[in-house]
Design a protein around this motif. Structure first.
Motif, PDB file in Angstrom:
ATOM      1  N   SER A 152      12.265  91.221  57.449  1.00  0.00           N
ATOM      2  CA  SER A 152      12.740  90.014  56.770  1.00  0.00           C
ATOM      3  C   SER A 152      11.625  89.303  56.010  1.00  0.00           C
ATOM      4  CB  SER A 152      13.359  89.047  57.784  1.00  0.00           C
ATOM      5  OG  SER A 152      14.493  89.611  58.398  1.00  0.00           O
ATOM      6  N   HIS A 153      10.402  89.396  56.532  1.00  0.00           N
ATOM      7  CA  HIS A 153       9.297  88.636  55.954  1.00  0.00           C
ATOM      8  C   HIS A 153       8.206  89.528  55.351  1.00  0.00           C
ATOM      9  CE1 HIS A 153      10.719  84.779  57.637  1.00  0.00           C
ATOM     10  NE2 HIS A 153      11.106  85.500  58.672  1.00  0.00           N
ATOM     11  N   ASP A 154       8.462  90.831  55.281  1.00  0.00           N
ATOM     12  CA  ASP A 154       7.504  91.791  54.719  1.00  0.00           C
ATOM     13  C   ASP A 154       6.137  91.666  55.399  1.00  0.00           C
ATOM     14  OD1 ASP A 154       6.551  93.830  53.098  1.00  0.00           O
ATOM     15  OD2 ASP A 154       5.928  92.462  51.503  1.00  0.00           O
ATOM     16  N   LEU A 155       6.141  91.814  56.714  1.00  0.00           N
ATOM     17  CA  LEU A 155       4.930  91.672  57.511  1.00  0.00           C
ATOM     18  C   LEU A 155       4.455  93.020  58.030  1.00  0.00           C
ATOM     19  CD1 LEU A 155       5.975  88.581  59.674  1.00  0.00           C
ATOM     20  CD2 LEU A 155       4.758  88.581  57.485  1.00  0.00           C
ATOM     21  N   LEU A 156       3.151  93.185  58.112  1.00  0.00           N
ATOM     22  CA  LEU A 156       2.574  94.349  58.765  1.00  0.00           C
ATOM     23  C   LEU A 156       2.769  94.240  60.276  1.00  0.00           C
ATOM     24  CD1 LEU A 156      -0.836  94.465  56.850  1.00  0.00           C
ATOM     25  CD2 LEU A 156       0.982  96.180  56.665  1.00  0.00           C
ATOM     26  N   ILE A 157       2.966  95.375  60.931  1.00  0.00           N
ATOM     27  CA  ILE A 157       2.997  95.440  62.389  1.00  0.00           C
ATOM     28  C   ILE A 157       1.803  96.270  62.838  1.00  0.00           C
ATOM     29  CG2 ILE A 157       4.238  96.225  64.441  1.00  0.00           C
ATOM     30  CD1 ILE A 157       6.840  95.901  62.877  1.00  0.00           C
TER      31      ILE A 157
END
Length: 366
Positions: A152-157
Motif C-alpha cells: 500500500s505504501h511502496d515500502l521495502l521489507i
C-alpha cells in the motif's frame, strides 16, 4: 547443572569434520574470500531459496550493508525512516542509525513479541521507506499484514532474521526469503552458529547483491578500484567452512528445538509462568524459549539454586538504553512490561530427555 546452552556439546558433534576443514584451509593458502566463502554462500542461498547470499562479518553488518546498498541504489536516502519493533535487540536499531537513517520504534504484541500491526500502521509517515520485521526468538513476524502495508505504501521489507534460521512461513518460504532482503547472524549461539563472528545477507535482488559485495570489501569492484566508501566486513573463510559443515543438520536441529518447546508447553502448568504463543507449525524455530514471570528476578534465582541456567533476552528496552537516549521520552507499555518479565529457559538440540523433564518439574514447583 543444566546449562542455558551447551555450545561445546553442540559443536562436539562436528569436531572431526571441523578438524578436516581446518587442515584443508591451512593447506589451501587462501584465507580471505576464497572457495569456502563462495561455497557457503551458494549453499545458504539454496537453503533460503534466494538468488544470492553475501557473507559478511556479523549480523549487525548484514543489516547495515543492506541499508547502505539501498542507498547506493537510490532506494533510500539519509534521514529516511525505517520502522522497527520496540523490543528488538539493540543491534537492529544500531544498523539503521549507522546507515544514516531514522529508526521509528513501534509497540509490540505481548504473546508473540512481534509487531502490533495497528501500531505499525499508525507509525507510517511520508518519510517511511522501509519496514524491518524482527523474527524475534525464532518466530516469524506477521508477514501477511506487513506485505499488505508494504504494498500500500511502496515500502521495502528488510528482515532481521538473526534468530530465525530455517523458520518457515505458512506460504512455504523460509526466513531470509520473506522480504526484499534479510540479514542473518551466525554468532555461536544461533541455530546455525559459527565458531566466532559471522553473518550474511540473502536477497533475490541482483543489483543489491552486487552493491553489497562491493560495500563489504571497501566498496571495491576490483582490486584497488573503489566505487563507494565501503567497509571491511567479509565472512571469514574458516567460519564459512564450519557453517557449511553444520548447515545440513539445521532442519533436524530445529525440529529438536520444536519438540523441546512442545514438551515445555505441554508439561509446564504453573499460573505464575506465562508460556509463549506457538501454533505448532514450522514458523518458529525456538532460538529461545521465552516465558514471562512477574517475579522474574526471584524466579531466576530459584532456578539457579536448582541447577538450571537461564538468561534474559533482554533486560533493558532499547529506548531506555543510554546509547539511544534520544528515544528516552517514548513510552511502550507492552514492550516495557515484556523486558521486565521475560526469561529464557534452557533450549538447545542436544538437551537430554532427563534435562527437559527436570526443567519442567522445577518450573512447576515454583
Amino acid at each position: 547443572m543444566i546449562p542455558f546452552i551447551d555450545i561445546h556439546a553442540i559443536n562436539a558433534r562436528f569436531e572431526k569434520s571441523f578438524k578436516n576443514q581446518f587442515q584443508d584451509f591451512l593447506d589451501s593458502g587462501y584465507y580471505v574470500l576464497g572457495n569456502q566463502v563462495s561455497a557457503f554462500e551458494s549453499r545458504f542461498a539454496d537453503y533460503c531459496e534466494t538468488q544470492y547470499c553475501i557473507g559478511v562479518g556479523n549480523g549487525l553488518d548484514a543489516l547495515r550493508l543492506i541499508l547502505e546498498g539501498y542507498k547506493v541504489l537510490d532506494r533510500l536516502k539519509p534521514g529516511d525512516e525505517v520502522i522497527v519493533a520496540s523490543n528488538t535487540y539493540i543491534a537492529t536499531i544500531i544498523a539503521i542509525k549507522q546507515a544514516g537513517l531514522k529508526p521509528v520504534l513501534v509497540e509490540v504484541e505481548n504473546q508473540t513479541f512481534n509487531f502490533d500491526i495497528s501500531a505499525l500502521k499508525q507509525a507510517i509517515s511520508p518519510s517511511t521507506k522501509a519496514i524491518m520485521p524482527v523474527h524475534l526468538y525464532g518466530q516469524i513476524a506477521p508477514m501477511e499484514a506487513i506485505y499488505s502495508i508494504s504494498k500500500s505504501h511502496d515500502l521495502l521489507i528488510i528482515e532481521d532474521a538473526a534468530q530465525a534460521h530455517g523458520a518457515t512461513h505458512t506460504n512455504g518460504k523460509r526466513a531470509g526469503n520473506l522480504g526484499h532482503a534479510a540479514g542473518f547472524s551466525f554468532y555461536p549461539t544461533k541455530n546455525l552458529g559459527a565458531l566466532g563472528d559471522a553473518g550474511a545477507v540473502t536477497t533475490s535482488d541482483a543489483s543489491l547483491a552486487t552493491a553489497i559485495k562491493k560495500l563489504r570489501n571497501y566498496g571495491s569492484s576490483s582490486k584497488y578500484v573503489n566505487e563507494f566508501l565501503g567497509v571491511n566486513s567479509r565472512l571469514d573463510e574458516i567460519q564459512a567452512s564450519f557453517l557449511s559443515v553444520k548447515l545440513p543438520v539445521l532442519d533436524s536441529d530445529n525440529s529438536e528445538r520444536r519438540d523441546i518447546a512442545r514438551a515445555y508447553i505441554k508439561g509446564i502448568a504453573n499460573p505464575k509462568v506465562v508460556l509463549p504463543a506457538y501454533d505448532g507449525s514450522k514458523n518458529h524455530v525456538f532460538h529461545l524459549f521465552v516465558v514471562q514471570v512477574a517475579t522474574r528476578d526471584h524466579f531466576q534465582d530459584y532456578l539457579k539454586n536448582k541447577g538450571i541456567g537461564t538468561l534474559i533476552h533482554y533486560p533493558i528496552p532499547p529506548h531506555h538504553q543510554q546509547a539511544l537516549k534520544e528515544f528516552a521520552t517514548l513510552q511502550f507499555p507492552v514492550s516495557e512490561k515484556i523486558h521486565q518479565q521475560v526469561i529464557s529457559l534452557p533450549m538447545s538440540p542436544v538437551m537430554t530427555q532427563a534435562q527437559i523433564e527436570k526443567v519442567i518439574n522445577v518450573v512447576n514447583a515454583y
